[in-house]
Design a protein around this motif. Structure first.
Motif, PDB file in Angstrom:
ATOM      1  N   ASP A   4     -14.698  -6.820  -0.294  1.00  7.47           N
ATOM      2  CA  ASP A   4     -15.312  -5.837  -1.188  1.00  7.47           C
ATOM      3  C   ASP A   4     -15.778  -6.479  -2.488  1.00  7.47           C
ATOM      4  OD1 ASP A   4     -14.685  -3.332   0.343  1.00  7.47           O
ATOM      5  OD2 ASP A   4     -12.661  -4.130   0.101  1.00  7.47           O
TER       6      ASP A   4
ATOM      7  N   VAL B  96      -8.724  -2.413  -1.198  1.00  6.69           N
ATOM      8  CA  VAL B  96      -9.823  -3.199  -1.766  1.00  6.69           C
ATOM      9  C   VAL B  96      -9.499  -4.678  -1.572  1.00  6.69           C
ATOM     10  CG1 VAL B  96     -11.102  -3.753  -3.867  1.00  6.69           C
ATOM     11  CG2 VAL B  96     -10.283  -1.410  -3.484  1.00  6.69           C
TER      12      VAL B  96
ATOM     13  N   LYS C  87      -6.559   0.720   6.305  1.00  7.35           N
ATOM     14  CA  LYS C  87      -7.622   1.537   5.703  1.00  7.35           C
ATOM     15  C   LYS C  87      -7.525   1.509   4.188  1.00  7.35           C
ATOM     16  CE  LYS C  87      -9.134   5.396   8.537  1.00  7.35           C
ATOM     17  NZ  LYS C  87      -8.241   5.381   9.693  1.00  7.35           N
ATOM     18  N   ASP C  88      -8.676   1.569   3.560  1.00  8.25           N
ATOM     19  CA  ASP C  88      -8.714   1.821   2.119  1.00  8.25           C
ATOM     20  C   ASP C  88      -7.934   0.852   1.250  1.00  8.25           C
ATOM     21  OD1 ASP C  88     -10.260   4.023   2.614  1.00  8.25           O
ATOM     22  OD2 ASP C  88      -8.530   5.361   2.801  1.00  8.25           O
TER      23      ASP C  88
ATOM     24  N   LYS D 287      -3.611  -0.574  -4.535  1.00  5.71           N
ATOM     25  CA  LYS D 287      -4.930  -0.312  -3.942  1.00  5.71           C
ATOM     26  C   LYS D 287      -5.761  -1.574  -3.680  1.00  5.71           C
ATOM     27  CE  LYS D 287      -4.425   4.188  -5.119  1.00  5.71           C
ATOM     28  NZ  LYS D 287      -3.124   4.139  -5.788  1.00  5.71           N
TER      29      LYS D 287
ATOM     30  N   GLN E  73       0.837  -1.205   0.000  1.00  5.92           N
ATOM     31  CA  GLN E  73       0.000   0.000   0.000  1.00  5.92           C
ATOM     32  C   GLN E  73       0.879   1.266   0.000  1.00  5.92           C
ATOM     33  OE1 GLN E  73      -2.590   0.718   3.398  1.00  5.92           O
ATOM     34  NE2 GLN E  73      -4.282   1.210   2.021  1.00  5.92           N
TER      35      GLN E  73
ATOM     36  N   LYS F 218      -9.392  -5.597   7.476  1.00  5.58           N
ATOM     37  CA  LYS F 218     -10.353  -4.489   7.670  1.00  5.58           C
ATOM     38  C   LYS F 218     -10.039  -3.712   8.940  1.00  5.58           C
ATOM     39  CE  LYS F 218     -12.887  -4.203   4.291  1.00  5.58           C
ATOM     40  NZ  LYS F 218     -13.236  -3.176   3.419  1.00  5.58           N
TER      41      LYS F 218
END
Ligand code: PBG
Length: 342
Positions: free
Chosen positions: A175, A110, A107-108, A70, A65, A103
């Protein structure tokens, strides 16, 4: 006369007119997740790729990351396998716990999860093997494997189980779910199960055109999912076909896939291109384990330059028409891109 070569005269001009761009936004890093703490098991045929326990997975995802990646794709390796693959949808299974941990700690990012049975069944097939077809199971329990015997897969029983797996991933916080078993109706069945349970927002990445390929060997070593008898030709596609790939993709789209995949990538650029021209959904390509290992080992043998050839391969996959690429080279490519390559 137009002088075409004028446009290649120097680097800046080449960059100005370049048509295809590799970006960290389009790369997805696959991970193999195992039980235990502080585990990092090397995979013989896939240098630099490891089976990671959840704690190390979190660390590694943070690193990719930081390089701008992503999205990740998760594969689980359970402790216990059985003929029905029941660990695949266990609430506290390896993948379900991995999703929750990601999770909670990151953060953020996918999270995409592979939805299949092959790593969870003792016979290593992607579906439920019919009871009536238990010749292998019986032979195996007597210690005599009949390797060439082809499985009879119960398609409709399998898609029910796949839907249960997908739902358990959604409940844990995934997701996107990515069904890869190549069963008929798997996308529809999963879409229904997600919608009925309030997961309308969870997307489906369909492994729509997945070929029975010789390029998956190293992955099966990594995942310990080699079929114990027969092969996957009764459900994965025949590499002689291309129209059929379009039918498979069309079917997945009708059933509700949000992204469709072609797999493998490099020997299937024509399929990616045809899909690109026919459909206007995002198209993913899977730069699979065999493609990765050949590059790694070829580079170690001094035949090729790993960085240059990897950038060329991934760019070619994008040029063929892929919007996103799943690649074991993701982390390295992200660091090369950060350093200003291409
Ligand atoms: C499982 C699955 C496979 C891959 C992704 N999901 C293997 C297979 O079908 O045998 C292959 C990925 C790779 O080779 O990197 N259904």
């Amino acid at each position: 006369m137009i002088r075409l070569r004028r446009l290649r005269e120097n680097n800046a001009i080449r960059n100005l007119i370049s048509e295809t761009h590799l970006s960290v936004n389009d790369l997805i890093m696959p991970y193999f997740v195992i039980e235990g703490k502080n585990k990092r098991e090397p995979i013989k045929l896939m240098p630099e790729i490891y089976r990671l326990s959840i704690d190390n997975l979190i660390k590694n995802i943070k690193e990719v990351q930081d390089l701008g990646i992503k999205a990740v794709l998760l594969f689980g390796i359970p402790h216990d396998k059985d003929n029905l693959g029941s660990q695949a949808y266990h609430k506290d299974g390896i993948i379900q716990r991995a999703i929750r941990a990601i999770k909670k700690n990151i953060k953020d990012i996918v999270i995409i999860t592979d939805v299949c049975l092959c790593a969870y069944t003792s016979h290593g097939h992607c579906g439920i093997v019919k009871e009536a077809n238990s010749r292998w199971l019986i032979a195996n329990s007597q210690g005599k494997k009949n390797k060439s015997h082809q499985p009879e897969i119960d398609n409709d029983e399998t898609i029910k189980v796949l839907a249960k797996i997908a739902l358990s991933h959604a409940e844990a916080g995934a997701d996107f779910v990515a069904p890869s078993a190549m069963m008929d109706g798997q996308v529809r069945r999963i879409r229904e199960a997600l919608d009925e349970n309030g997961y309308q927002d969870i997307g489906i990445l369909g492994y729509a055109a997945k070929y029975a390929s010789n390029f998956y060997g190293p992955f099966r070593e990594a995942l310990k999912s080699t079929p114990q008898f027969g092969d996957r030709k009764t459900y994965q596609m025949d590499y002689r076909n291309s129209d059929e790939a379009l039918r498979e993709i069309e079917q997945d789209i009708k059933e509700g896939a949000d992204i469709v995949m072609v797999k493998p990538a490099l020997a299937y650029l024509d399929i990616i291109r045809r899909a690109r021209e026919k459909f206007n959904l995002p198209i993913a390509a899977y730069n699979v384990s065999g493609e990765y290992s050949l590059v790694k080992l070829g580079a170690k043998a001094g035949i090729i330059n790993e960085k240059e050839i990897t950038l060329e391969i991934l760019t070619a996959i994008k040029r063929a028409g892929a919007d996103l690429i799943i690649s074991y080279h993701t982390k390295e490519v992200a660091s090369w891109l950060m350093a200003g390559s291409l």
